[in-house]
Design an enzyme around this catalytic site. Structure first.
Site, PDB file in Angstrom:
ATOM      1  N   SER A 165       0.819  -1.216   0.000  1.00 10.30           N
ATOM      2  CA  SER A 165       0.000   0.000   0.000  1.00 10.30           C
ATOM      3  C   SER A 165       0.854   1.268   0.000  1.00 10.30           C
ATOM      4  O   SER A 165       0.368   2.336  -0.375  1.00 10.30           O
ATOM      5  CB  SER A 165      -0.933   0.005   1.208  1.00 10.30           C
ATOM      6  OG  SER A 165      -0.194  -0.154   2.399  1.00 10.30           O
ATOM      7  N   ASP A 409      -3.694   6.095  11.641  1.00  7.22           N
ATOM      8  CA  ASP A 409      -2.790   5.619  10.592  1.00  7.22           C
ATOM      9  C   ASP A 409      -1.489   6.419  10.637  1.00  7.22           C
ATOM     10  O   ASP A 409      -1.430   7.552  10.172  1.00  7.22           O
ATOM     11  CB  ASP A 409      -3.466   5.752   9.221  1.00  7.22           C
ATOM     12  CG  ASP A 409      -2.596   5.192   8.092  1.00  7.22           C
ATOM     13  OD1 ASP A 409      -1.425   4.833   8.350  1.00  7.22           O
ATOM     14  OD2 ASP A 409      -3.087   5.119   6.952  1.00  7.22           O
ATOM     15  N   HIS A 412       0.929   5.143   6.513  1.00  4.07           N
ATOM     16  CA  HIS A 412       0.813   5.749   5.189  1.00  4.07           C
ATOM     17  C   HIS A 412       1.052   7.251   5.300  1.00  4.07           C
ATOM     18  O   HIS A 412       1.164   7.784   6.395  1.00  4.07           O
ATOM     19  CB  HIS A 412      -0.575   5.437   4.603  1.00  4.07           C
ATOM     20  CG  HIS A 412      -0.822   3.962   4.508  1.00  4.07           C
ATOM     21  ND1 HIS A 412      -1.551   3.270   5.448  1.00  4.07           N
ATOM     22  CD2 HIS A 412      -0.397   3.055   3.613  1.00  4.07           C
ATOM     23  CE1 HIS A 412      -1.564   1.978   5.123  1.00  4.07           C
ATOM     24  NE2 HIS A 412      -0.872   1.821   4.009  1.00  4.07           N
TER      25      HIS A 412
END
Ligand code: NAG
Ligand code: NAG
Ligand code: NAG
Ligand code: NAG
Ligand code: NAG
Ligand code: NAG
Ligand code: NAG
Length: 437
Positions: A165, A409, A412
């Site tokens: 990702s 998160d 990312h």
């Protein structure tokens, strides 16, 4: 709508969006220029901004700064002039520091329609200070990302990202950067599919992302906890992505984060041990061993591809998470508002060890003499590890749509955000290798 994924529908939408954006850009530019001229406080230079210590006042001004208008989407012509600029080839761009930069990002969530909800930090209210930093390598400058320059370099070429990702994170960053200067249509997959291909129409540039967390064959092992684990066949490359190498001009391969969970290792179809397990009679080889073995296999597979003449491969090195006071699912967060400086990061931690292995494997494949002159390949690195260790302030944290997830998160990167720098490094490397044919 039946033709929802069709190019026609998308280009129709893009025309509407482009018109709307142009209109709002014009209106906001008029508004901002009037603000600009009526306010003396706006006439500060980048140098002055560096001297300012109050982030709060900087942000106030930076929020009102007009976006640099790009007219590329409206015109099919790329400029002929002003495309050449020199880079210092001897400069190691992986070592440097983050410096204040008053010029904001190339795109915003209003000018790029490809920002996933989970990376759209501005929409969810993250304080924008993280947008105003620039990576300054020691001893040279990284060229500022100019979408038209990049497209000029890759005209008629095909570039693919392969990885997890975070590889997709860089793909989406590049998609946003380049869509400022050329119309793009989706020719395969969509924002959630494992393979997605975009085509930039004026520059005939094809941009692809291919999902492979481990590069090698990975089969989910059903005897694991909720996070999941895999059987990794270290000597068998995942043919799903290698079968797509022929025809590519550039490949950016990256990975690492999935190797920090429990996985079982197989060689020659035989279980040889595990990583991050704690099982009797099973040798734990450790994360870095698995990362090295799988990357070696991947690079050897690329190197031995017979119909990949001239393929240039870049290994994007490890990008670390920044959870503090916990991890993903037990309350970890990343609420810092300025980057760490060099003395605040651990340059001898596991992140650097992973990056070292990735660099070593690139050197190893460069030293191998498998390639012949008719099938010349290039291998290089985008060494982002040290730079990104400093950017605890650039993750979504809690600033994304958490309708289903409850965790923050800190892995990312926000878009726009520090991950855009990786594509500046990529552009630096495209320029550096452009004479190699
Ligand atoms: C873009 O970000 C702004 C805040 O800067 C937010 O108000 C807006 O909803 C966002 N728009 C989109 C389309 O994401
Ligand atoms: C576009 O690029 C491809 C290679 O990626 C090439 O085969 C094709 O001829 C190009 N098309 C045009 C119109 O230049
Ligand atoms: C992407 O494509 C898949 C398969 O065609 C489909 O199931 C999915 O709903 C699509 N996702 C989006 C966001 O369009
Ligand atoms: C390759 O792709 C197919 C179809 O999506 C999938 O079933 C298979 O598991 C993939 N193989 C590997 C090694 O990931
Ligand atoms: C792999 O297995 C084959 C037989 O299945 C054997 O001949 C070979 O020596 C093995 N290789 C290694 C490296 O263990
Ligand atoms: C960041 O989070 C910690 C606790 O996780 C808290 O003590 C601190 O005040 C927060 N800082 C900011 C700037 O919100
Ligand atoms: C790095 O940051 C720390 C904490 O903010 C500060 O004490 C230190 O002086 C800084 N070092 C440098 C070299 O800027």
């Amino acid at each position: 709508m039946a033709s929802q994924n069709g190019p026609e529908w998308i280009s129709w939408l893009q025309k509407k969006v482009a018109f709307f954006l142009l209109l709002s850009l014009m209106l906001s530019t008029i508004f901002l220029l009037s603000v600009w001229y009526s306010s003396h406080s706006f006439t500060f230079t980048a140098k002055e901004t560096l001297r300012k210590t109050s982030l709060a006042t900087d942000h106030l001004k930076q929020n009102l700064r007009p976006q640099k208008p790009y007219d590329g989407a409206a015109s099919s012509d790329l400029p002929d002039g002003d495309l050449s600029f020199t880079i210092d080839e001897s400069c190691d761009i992986s070592i440097g520091k983050w410096v204040r930069e008053s010029r904001g990002p190339v795109y915003s969530n209003l000018t790029c329609s490809f920002i996933p909800e989970m990376n759209n930090c501005q929409k969810y209210g993250k304080p924008p200070g993280y947008l105003y930093w620039r990576w300054k390598p020691d001893g040279c400058d990284l060229p500022w990302f100019e979408p038209k320059r990049f497209l000029h370099l890759v005209r008629g070429k095909k570039l693919a990202f392969v990885g997890d990702s975070i590889a997709r994170n860089q793909f989406e960053s590049l998609l946003c950067l380049l869509s400022q200067a050329d119309t793009t249509i989706q020719i395969e997959g969509n924002s959630t599919s494992k393979y997605r291909t975009m085509h930039f129409q004026s520059s005939n540039f094809t941009l692809m992302v291919m999902w492979s967390e481990y590069y090698v064959q990975a089969v989910p092992n059903t005897n694991c906890d909720a996070i999941g684990c895999f059987d990794l066949y270290l000597d068998k490359v995942n043919l799903n992505w290698t079968s797509r190498l022929p025809g590519l001009d550039y490949l950016v391969i990256s990975g690492g984060n999935w190797y920090f969970r429990k996985n079982y290792l197989y060689v020659n179809d035989t279980l040889i041990g595990c990583i991050n397990c704690n099982e009797e009679n099973l040798k734990d080889f450790g994360t870095v061993y698995a990362i090295r073995s799988a990357l070696r296999k991947a690079l050897e597979s690329i190197n031995s591809c017979q119909s990949c003449c001239g393929l240039k491969t870049f290994v994007r090195t490890y990008s670390s998470a920044h959870f503090e006071n916990g991890a993903w699912f037990n309350g970890g967060d990343c609420n810092r508002t300025v980057p760490f400086n060099k003395s605040e990061i651990n340059l001898y931690g596991y992140q650097s060890e992973v990056a070292k292995i990735q660099n070593e494997e690139v050197e190893r494949i460069k030293g191998s003499n498998v390639v012949d002159n008719d099938n010349r390949k290039y291998f290089g690195v985008l060494d982002v590890t040290e730079a990104m260790m400093g950017r605890a302030d650039g993750h979504p944290g809690g600033y994304y749509n958490k309708h289903r997830k409850t965790a923050n998160d800190c892995l990312h990167w926000c878009l726009p955000g520090p991950v855009d720098m990786w594509n500046e490094m990529l552009m630096h490397n495209l320029i550096k290798t452009s004479s190699l044919g």
